[in-house]
Scaffold this active site. Structure first.
Site, PDB file in Angstrom:
ATOM      1  N   PRO A  11      70.097  95.126 138.894  1.00  0.00           N
ATOM      2  CA  PRO A  11      69.506  93.582 138.498  1.00  0.00           C
ATOM      3  C   PRO A  11      68.514  93.481 137.376  1.00  0.00           C
ATOM      4  O   PRO A  11      67.794  94.333 137.037  1.00  0.00           O
ATOM      5  CB  PRO A  11      68.801  93.410 139.945  1.00  0.00           C
ATOM      6  CG  PRO A  11      68.572  94.949 140.432  1.00  0.00           C
ATOM      7  CD  PRO A  11      70.028  95.761 139.947  1.00  0.00           C
ATOM      8  N   ASN A  12      68.677  92.349 136.736  1.00  0.00           N
ATOM      9  CA  ASN A  12      67.974  91.710 135.790  1.00  0.00           C
ATOM     10  C   ASN A  12      68.060  92.452 134.358  1.00  0.00           C
ATOM     11  O   ASN A  12      67.567  91.838 133.299  1.00  0.00           O
ATOM     12  CB  ASN A  12      66.348  91.790 136.059  1.00  0.00           C
ATOM     13  CG  ASN A  12      65.945  91.116 137.349  1.00  0.00           C
ATOM     14  OD1 ASN A  12      66.446  89.973 137.290  1.00  0.00           O
ATOM     15  ND2 ASN A  12      65.294  91.684 138.303  1.00  0.00           N
ATOM     16  N   ARG A  19      62.526  89.668 127.563  1.00  0.00           N
ATOM     17  CA  ARG A  19      61.123  89.802 127.973  1.00  0.00           C
ATOM     18  C   ARG A  19      60.517  91.058 127.712  1.00  0.00           C
ATOM     19  O   ARG A  19      61.351  92.121 127.664  1.00  0.00           O
ATOM     20  CB  ARG A  19      61.112  89.361 129.640  1.00  0.00           C
ATOM     21  CG  ARG A  19      61.110  87.844 129.915  1.00  0.00           C
ATOM     22  CD  ARG A  19      61.150  87.769 131.316  1.00  0.00           C
ATOM     23  NE  ARG A  19      60.569  88.927 131.950  1.00  0.00           N
ATOM     24  CZ  ARG A  19      61.087  89.539 133.014  1.00  0.00           C
ATOM     25  NH1 ARG A  19      62.001  89.137 133.455  1.00  0.00           N
ATOM     26  NH2 ARG A  19      60.314  90.432 133.518  1.00  0.00           N
ATOM     27  N   TYR A  24      60.478  97.537 127.318  1.00  0.00           N
ATOM     28  CA  TYR A  24      61.858  97.853 127.137  1.00  0.00           C
ATOM     29  C   TYR A  24      62.575  97.425 125.771  1.00  0.00           C
ATOM     30  O   TYR A  24      63.691  97.644 125.754  1.00  0.00           O
ATOM     31  CB  TYR A  24      62.859  96.697 128.211  1.00  0.00           C
ATOM     32  CG  TYR A  24      62.124  96.972 129.789  1.00  0.00           C
ATOM     33  CD1 TYR A  24      62.742  98.102 130.467  1.00  0.00           C
ATOM     34  CD2 TYR A  24      61.440  95.809 130.032  1.00  0.00           C
ATOM     35  CE1 TYR A  24      62.209  98.133 131.884  1.00  0.00           C
ATOM     36  CE2 TYR A  24      61.021  96.133 131.653  1.00  0.00           C
ATOM     37  CZ  TYR A  24      61.340  97.186 132.320  1.00  0.00           C
ATOM     38  OH  TYR A  24      61.164  97.654 133.488  1.00  0.00           O
ATOM     39  N   ASN A  75      72.115 102.973 135.755  1.00  0.00           N
ATOM     40  CA  ASN A  75      70.619 102.342 135.604  1.00  0.00           C
ATOM     41  C   ASN A  75      70.496 101.435 136.786  1.00  0.00           C
ATOM     42  O   ASN A  75      70.972 100.173 136.779  1.00  0.00           O
ATOM     43  CB  ASN A  75      70.184 101.839 134.300  1.00  0.00           C
ATOM     44  CG  ASN A  75      68.655 101.413 134.332  1.00  0.00           C
ATOM     45  OD1 ASN A  75      68.046 101.289 135.299  1.00  0.00           O
ATOM     46  ND2 ASN A  75      68.198 100.885 133.153  1.00  0.00           N
ATOM     47  N   ALA A  78      65.494  98.137 139.709  1.00  0.00           N
ATOM     48  CA  ALA A  78      64.767  97.780 140.982  1.00  0.00           C
ATOM     49  C   ALA A  78      65.465  98.598 142.076  1.00  0.00           C
ATOM     50  O   ALA A  78      64.835  99.050 143.124  1.00  0.00           O
ATOM     51  CB  ALA A  78      64.169  96.646 141.166  1.00  0.00           C
ATOM     52  N   GLU A  99      71.407 109.330 135.946  1.00  0.00           N
ATOM     53  CA  GLU A  99      70.679 108.128 136.090  1.00  0.00           C
ATOM     54  C   GLU A  99      69.725 107.819 134.753  1.00  0.00           C
ATOM     55  O   GLU A  99      69.175 109.011 134.301  1.00  0.00           O
ATOM     56  CB  GLU A  99      69.883 108.441 137.329  1.00  0.00           C
ATOM     57  CG  GLU A  99      68.674 107.464 137.439  1.00  0.00           C
ATOM     58  CD  GLU A  99      67.828 107.922 138.597  1.00  0.00           C
ATOM     59  OE1 GLU A  99      67.891 109.013 139.349  1.00  0.00           O
ATOM     60  OE2 GLU A  99      66.806 106.886 139.078  1.00  0.00           O
ATOM     61  N   HIS A 101      66.738 105.637 132.906  1.00  0.00           N
ATOM     62  CA  HIS A 101      65.740 104.442 132.836  1.00  0.00           C
ATOM     63  C   HIS A 101      65.249 104.228 131.510  1.00  0.00           C
ATOM     64  O   HIS A 101      65.060 105.376 130.618  1.00  0.00           O
ATOM     65  CB  HIS A 101      64.596 104.827 133.721  1.00  0.00           C
ATOM     66  CG  HIS A 101      65.084 104.683 135.207  1.00  0.00           C
ATOM     67  ND1 HIS A 101      65.460 103.767 135.990  1.00  0.00           N
ATOM     68  CD2 HIS A 101      65.273 105.873 135.950  1.00  0.00           C
ATOM     69  CE1 HIS A 101      65.701 103.982 137.327  1.00  0.00           C
ATOM     70  NE2 HIS A 101      65.735 105.412 137.130  1.00  0.00           N
ATOM     71  N   ARG A 108      54.529 104.419 135.206  1.00  0.00           N
ATOM     72  CA  ARG A 108      54.288 103.195 135.604  1.00  0.00           C
ATOM     73  C   ARG A 108      53.715 102.993 136.989  1.00  0.00           C
ATOM     74  O   ARG A 108      52.953 103.891 137.412  1.00  0.00           O
ATOM     75  CB  ARG A 108      55.695 102.179 135.565  1.00  0.00           C
ATOM     76  CG  ARG A 108      56.075 102.212 133.787  1.00  0.00           C
ATOM     77  CD  ARG A 108      57.301 101.727 133.664  1.00  0.00           C
ATOM     78  NE  ARG A 108      57.183 100.297 133.942  1.00  0.00           N
ATOM     79  CZ  ARG A 108      58.252  99.592 133.975  1.00  0.00           C
ATOM     80  NH1 ARG A 108      59.376  99.749 133.968  1.00  0.00           N
ATOM     81  NH2 ARG A 108      57.699  98.053 134.306  1.00  0.00           N
TER      82      ARG A 108
HETATM   83  O1  CA2 Z   1      63.128 101.664 132.828  1.00  0.00           O
HETATM   84  C1  CA2 Z   1      64.287 101.144 133.327  1.00  0.00           C
HETATM   85  O2  CA2 Z   1      65.246 101.020 132.924  1.00  0.00           O
HETATM   86  C2  CA2 Z   1      64.135 100.417 134.970  1.00  0.00           C
HETATM   87  O3  CA2 Z   1      65.410 100.871 135.543  1.00  0.00           O
HETATM   88  C3  CA2 Z   1      64.324  98.858 134.459  1.00  0.00           C
HETATM   89  C4  CA2 Z   1      64.001  97.970 135.759  1.00  0.00           C
HETATM   90  C5  CA2 Z   1      62.980  98.398 136.658  1.00  0.00           C
HETATM   91  O4  CA2 Z   1      62.707  97.767 137.827  1.00  0.00           O
HETATM   92  C6  CA2 Z   1      62.875  99.940 136.845  1.00  0.00           C
HETATM   93  O5  CA2 Z   1      61.641 100.321 137.597  1.00  0.00           O
HETATM   94  C7  CA2 Z   1      62.849 100.835 135.647  1.00  0.00           C
HETATM   95  C8  CA2 Z   1      63.823  96.524 135.439  1.00  0.00           C
HETATM   96  C9  CA2 Z   1      64.917  95.991 134.651  1.00  0.00           C
HETATM   97  C10 CA2 Z   1      64.438  94.693 134.279  1.00  0.00           C
HETATM   98  O6  CA2 Z   1      65.179  94.084 133.064  1.00  0.00           O
HETATM   99  C11 CA2 Z   1      64.528  93.542 132.216  1.00  0.00           C
HETATM  100  C12 CA2 Z   1      64.979  92.044 132.074  1.00  0.00           C
HETATM  101  C13 CA2 Z   1      64.351  91.351 131.062  1.00  0.00           C
HETATM  102  C14 CA2 Z   1      63.665  92.007 130.083  1.00  0.00           C
HETATM  103  C15 CA2 Z   1      63.501  93.213 130.024  1.00  0.00           C
HETATM  104  C16 CA2 Z   1      63.885  94.260 131.265  1.00  0.00           C
END
Ligand code: CA2
Length: 146
Positions: A11-12, A19, A24, A75, A78, A99, A101, A108
């Protein structure tokens, strides 16, 4: 036979690059896909690059991978920290799982320190930014050719 590797994003991650660039980076998920396609073409393998915001869809892709993939790079975003259902689906997959990240989840918030998925992963890569996908795919290609 040409190997097929599933690369599953949670997700996301469709919003990657839009963002939180300090955490990231500024590359998009399309950039990540393009890098993976180049590596796959060079190695003469196929990839199935996927992203979903829905847990059930990710689980269904893991089930499909059981039938047709030589390995899974995931990946789970969350869902890493919450989803026993994704862990259970991966437990039914008896080939390599890497996996990834983008960030170092251990540096974090405490709620990111545990990943259920790590319990079933062959290897975990965290903190190398989007290079983590490149490393994972190159290592997966090695694992699949053994
Ligand atoms: O570090 C990673 O790749 C994570 O899997 C990214 C997830 C986070 O919940 C994990 O704890 C670590 C979050 C992905 C959010 O994606 C984004 C969306 C917009 C801008 C930046 C990142």
């Amino acid at each position: 036979m040409i190997s097929l590797i599933y690369i599953i994003n949670g997700p996301n991650l469709n919003l990657l690059g839009q963002r939180e660039p300090k955490i990231y980076g500024s590359n998009t998920l399309k950039d990540v896909e393009d890098i993976c396609i180049k590596i796959a073409n060079k190695a003469n393998i196929k990839i199935n690059f996927l992203q979903s915001n829905a847990e059930h869809e990710i689980i269904n892709w893991i089930h499909s991978a059981r039938e047709e993939a030589s390995g899974i790079i995931i990946n789970p975003a969350a869902y890493s920290h919450t989803s026993i259902a994704i862990l259970d689906a991966l437990t039914l997959f008896d080939k390599p799982i890497i996996e990834v990240h983008i960030s170092n989840i251990h540096k974090r918030e405490v709620f990111r320190h545990n990943s259920y998925v790590s319990q079933k992963s062959t290897a975990v890569i965290a903190g190398f930014g989007i290079d983590g996908y490149k490393i994972a795919l190159e290592k997966m290609i090695d694992l699949c050719s053994k």
